[in-house]
Write a protein that holds these residues in place. Structure first.
Motif, PDB file in Angstrom:
ATOM      1  N   TYR A  86      -2.783  -6.703   0.128  1.00 10.73           N
ATOM      2  CA  TYR A  86      -3.490  -6.250   0.705  1.00 10.73           C
ATOM      3  C   TYR A  86      -3.320  -4.609   1.257  1.00 10.73           C
ATOM      4  O   TYR A  86      -2.070  -4.467   1.546  1.00 10.73           O
ATOM      5  N   LYS A  87      -4.185  -3.904   1.330  1.00 10.46           N
ATOM      6  CA  LYS A  87      -3.688  -2.598   1.512  1.00 10.46           C
ATOM      7  C   LYS A  87      -4.068  -2.142   3.147  1.00 10.46           C
ATOM      8  O   LYS A  87      -3.388  -1.217   3.457  1.00 10.46           O
ATOM      9  N   TYR A  88      -5.151  -2.547   3.611  1.00  6.99           N
ATOM     10  CA  TYR A  88      -5.333  -2.224   4.858  1.00  6.99           C
ATOM     11  C   TYR A  88      -5.259  -3.170   5.814  1.00  6.99           C
ATOM     12  O   TYR A  88      -5.404  -4.411   5.719  1.00  6.99           O
ATOM     13  N   TRP A  89      -4.461  -3.063   7.144  1.00  8.41           N
ATOM     14  CA  TRP A  89      -4.025  -3.755   8.058  1.00  8.41           C
ATOM     15  C   TRP A  89      -4.228  -3.396   9.470  1.00  8.41           C
ATOM     16  O   TRP A  89      -4.482  -2.131   9.794  1.00  8.41           O
ATOM     17  N   GLY A  90      -4.840  -4.540  10.251  1.00  9.67           N
ATOM     18  CA  GLY A  90      -4.894  -4.337  11.498  1.00  9.67           C
ATOM     19  C   GLY A  90      -3.864  -4.532  12.456  1.00  9.67           C
ATOM     20  O   GLY A  90      -2.690  -4.875  11.893  1.00  9.67           O
ATOM     21  N   GLN A  91      -3.899  -4.288  13.556  1.00  9.68           N
ATOM     22  CA  GLN A  91      -2.419  -4.410  14.593  1.00  9.68           C
ATOM     23  C   GLN A  91      -2.687  -6.104  14.682  1.00  9.68           C
ATOM     24  O   GLN A  91      -3.773  -6.813  14.424  1.00  9.68           O
ATOM     25  N   GLY A  92      -1.504  -6.453  15.219  1.00 11.11           N
ATOM     26  CA  GLY A  92      -1.473  -7.996  15.211  1.00 11.11           C
ATOM     27  C   GLY A  92      -1.944  -8.391  16.553  1.00 11.11           C
ATOM     28  O   GLY A  92      -2.241  -7.715  17.737  1.00 11.11           O
TER      29      GLY A  92
END
Length: 124
Positions: A111-117
């Motif tokens: 996975y390439k794009y991440w949100g904040q947790g």
């Protein structure tokens, strides 16, 4: 591409939470979305994901039958309904996105794009 995770909190064992991942800046129809979590002192692990194209979902064994992932089409949001929460579900939960093949199983991607947790705490 932006992902915004929300919905975390503190619950007692057996309780429920619903996490949301709001996506913007990309055409959602081309992406698979995944949920990951990282518990204190542990490595990040994959929790679930949803395919591009057929919305088929996959789950890690420890959450099968308790967690359910879905797309909220009108809102460009993906949700993770978590029921029967256990202390071992305590972690920071992240949503992530990747350009995916049509109906290709979503569990095999990097996975390439991440949100904040968003933090989930399960404790009595």
């Amino acid at each position: 591409v932006q992902l915004q995770a929300s919905g975390g909190g503190s619950v007692q064992p057996g309780g429920s939470l619903r996490l949301s991942c709001a996506a913007s800046g990309f055409t959602r129809d081309y992406y698979a979305i995944g949920w990951f979590r990282q518990a204190p002192g542990k490595e990040r692990e994959w929790v679930s994901c949803i395919n591009r194209g057929d919305d088929k979902t996959y789950y890690t064994d420890s959450v099968k039958g308790r967690f359910a992932m879905s797309r909220e089409n009108a809102e460009n949001t993906v949700s993770l309904q978590m029921n029967g929460l256990k202390p071992e579900d305590t972690a920071v939960y992240y949503c992530a996105a990747v350009i995916a093949g049509y109906r290709r199983p979503c569990g095999g991607y990097e996975y390439k794009y991440w949100g904040q947790g968003t933090e989930v705490t399960v404790s009595s």
